[in-house]
Design a protein around this motif. Structure first.
Motif, short mmCIF file in Angstrom:
data_model
loop_
_atom_site.label_atom_id
_atom_site.label_comp_id
_atom_site.label_asym_id
_atom_site.label_seq_id
_atom_site.Cartn_x
_atom_site.Cartn_y
_atom_site.Cartn_z
N GLU A 268 0.85 4.13 -2.87
CA GLU A 268 0.62 5.54 -2.54
C GLU A 268 1.80 6.41 -3.00
O GLU A 268 1.61 7.48 -3.56
CB GLU A 268 0.41 5.71 -1.05
CG GLU A 268 -0.94 5.25 -0.56
CD GLU A 268 -1.09 5.41 0.95
OE1 GLU A 268 -0.45 6.31 1.53
OE2 GLU A 268 -1.85 4.62 1.53
N GLY A 269 3.00 5.92 -2.74
CA GLY A 269 4.20 6.67 -3.16
C GLY A 269 4.29 6.78 -4.66
O GLY A 269 4.62 7.84 -5.21
N TYR A 270 3.98 5.70 -5.35
CA TYR A 270 4.03 5.71 -6.81
C TYR A 270 3.00 6.69 -7.37
O TYR A 270 3.30 7.49 -8.25
CB TYR A 270 3.76 4.30 -7.35
CG TYR A 270 3.84 4.21 -8.84
CD1 TYR A 270 5.07 4.07 -9.48
CD2 TYR A 270 2.69 4.28 -9.62
CE1 TYR A 270 5.15 4.01 -10.87
CE2 TYR A 270 2.76 4.22 -11.00
CZ TYR A 270 3.98 4.09 -11.62
OH TYR A 270 4.06 4.03 -12.99
N SER A 271 1.77 6.64 -6.84
CA SER A 271 0.71 7.53 -7.31
C SER A 271 1.08 9.00 -7.05
O SER A 271 0.90 9.85 -7.92
CB SER A 271 -0.61 7.21 -6.60
OG SER A 271 -1.05 5.94 -6.97
N GLU A 272 1.58 9.28 -5.86
CA GLU A 272 1.96 10.66 -5.51
C GLU A 272 3.12 11.13 -6.39
O GLU A 272 3.12 12.26 -6.90
CB GLU A 272 2.34 10.76 -4.03
CG GLU A 272 2.72 12.15 -3.58
CD GLU A 272 1.58 13.15 -3.63
OE1 GLU A 272 1.88 14.36 -3.72
OE2 GLU A 272 0.41 12.75 -3.61
N GLY A 273 4.11 10.27 -6.57
CA GLY A 273 5.26 10.62 -7.42
C GLY A 273 4.83 10.85 -8.86
O GLY A 273 5.32 11.78 -9.51
N ASN A 274 3.93 10.03 -9.34
CA ASN A 274 3.43 10.19 -10.69
C ASN A 274 2.68 11.52 -10.83
O ASN A 274 2.90 12.26 -11.79
CB ASN A 274 2.50 9.02 -11.03
CG ASN A 274 2.19 8.93 -12.50
OD1 ASN A 274 3.00 9.30 -13.33
ND2 ASN A 274 1.01 8.44 -12.82
N HIS A 275 1.86 11.85 -9.87
CA HIS A 275 1.11 13.12 -9.88
C HIS A 275 2.07 14.32 -9.85
O HIS A 275 1.92 15.27 -10.63
CB HIS A 275 0.14 13.18 -8.70
CG HIS A 275 -0.56 14.49 -8.58
ND1 HIS A 275 -1.52 14.90 -9.47
CD2 HIS A 275 -0.43 15.49 -7.67
CE1 HIS A 275 -1.94 16.11 -9.12
NE2 HIS A 275 -1.30 16.48 -8.03
N VAL A 276 3.04 14.28 -8.95
CA VAL A 276 4.01 15.37 -8.84
C VAL A 276 4.83 15.49 -10.12
O VAL A 276 5.08 16.59 -10.62
CB VAL A 276 4.92 15.18 -7.60
CG1 VAL A 276 6.08 16.15 -7.62
CG2 VAL A 276 4.12 15.35 -6.32
N GLY A 277 5.22 14.35 -10.69
CA GLY A 277 5.99 14.36 -11.93
C GLY A 277 5.22 14.98 -13.08
O GLY A 277 5.75 15.78 -13.85
N GLU B 278 0.83 -1.20 0.00
CA GLU B 278 0.00 0.00 0.00
C GLU B 278 0.87 1.26 0.00
O GLU B 278 0.57 2.23 -0.70
CB GLU B 278 -0.93 0.01 1.21
CG GLU B 278 -2.05 -0.99 1.13
CD GLU B 278 -2.88 -1.06 2.41
OE1 GLU B 278 -2.63 -0.26 3.34
OE2 GLU B 278 -3.78 -1.92 2.47
N GLY B 279 1.94 1.23 0.78
CA GLY B 279 2.86 2.37 0.82
C GLY B 279 3.52 2.60 -0.53
O GLY B 279 3.65 3.74 -0.99
N TYR B 280 3.89 1.50 -1.18
CA TYR B 280 4.50 1.60 -2.51
C TYR B 280 3.51 2.23 -3.49
O TYR B 280 3.85 3.15 -4.24
CB TYR B 280 4.94 0.22 -3.00
CG TYR B 280 5.44 0.24 -4.42
CD1 TYR B 280 6.75 0.62 -4.70
CD2 TYR B 280 4.61 -0.08 -5.49
CE1 TYR B 280 7.23 0.65 -6.00
CE2 TYR B 280 5.06 -0.04 -6.79
CZ TYR B 280 6.37 0.33 -7.04
OH TYR B 280 6.82 0.37 -8.33
#
Length: 141
Positions: A29-38, A25-27
């Protein structure tokens, strides 16, 4: 006691599985947030680069249009060559693919416009100082 041992085993399994689940779940969430920020940063960077390119092209257009107006009533041979080169630069600017950021020869076309600008500057015997900034652009002689 057998039931207690089973409960203990289930309890330990749930702890082990919880670690895997939370890691997954942490992975995500981190992937989704990183993708959004990118994507957000990419759009911002693209906007800034596009703005600078637009300002640069507008400066070239203003330069060429102004000099064409100045030279339009000069009948000598040099002026004729200058006018043809100015027309060529204006045509290149008009046909530049502003609306297609995925155009594969975007930088080649931009370099060609820059080269034509340098050529006409040389023909006119002027040394322009084109300052490009996102908030303001100016062309000095």
């Amino acid at each position: 006691m057998a039931a207690a041992a089973g409960d203990e085993s289930d309890f330990l399994d749930s702890i082990a599985l919880a670690e895997e689940r939370f890691h997954g779940e942490g992975y995500q969430e981190g992937y989704s947030e990183g993708n959004h920020v990118g994507i957000t940063e990419g759009k911002r960077y693209g906007f800034i680069c596009g703005t600078k390119m637009g300002l640069e092209m507008a400066g070239y257009y203003g330069f060429a249009f102004t000099w064409k107006y100045i030279l339009q009533n000069t009948p000598d041979t040099k002026s004729s060559k200058r006018m043809k080169t100015l027309d060529s630069l204006l045509r290149m600017i008009k046909n530049f693919p502003y609306e297609d950021p995925l155009y594969d020869k975007l930088h080649e076309d931009l370099d060609a416009v820059r080269a034509k600008f340098k050529q006409i500057s040389s023909l006119l015997n002027v040394v322009p100082d084109l300052k490009i900034r996102a908030e303001k652009s100016e062309l000095l002689f």
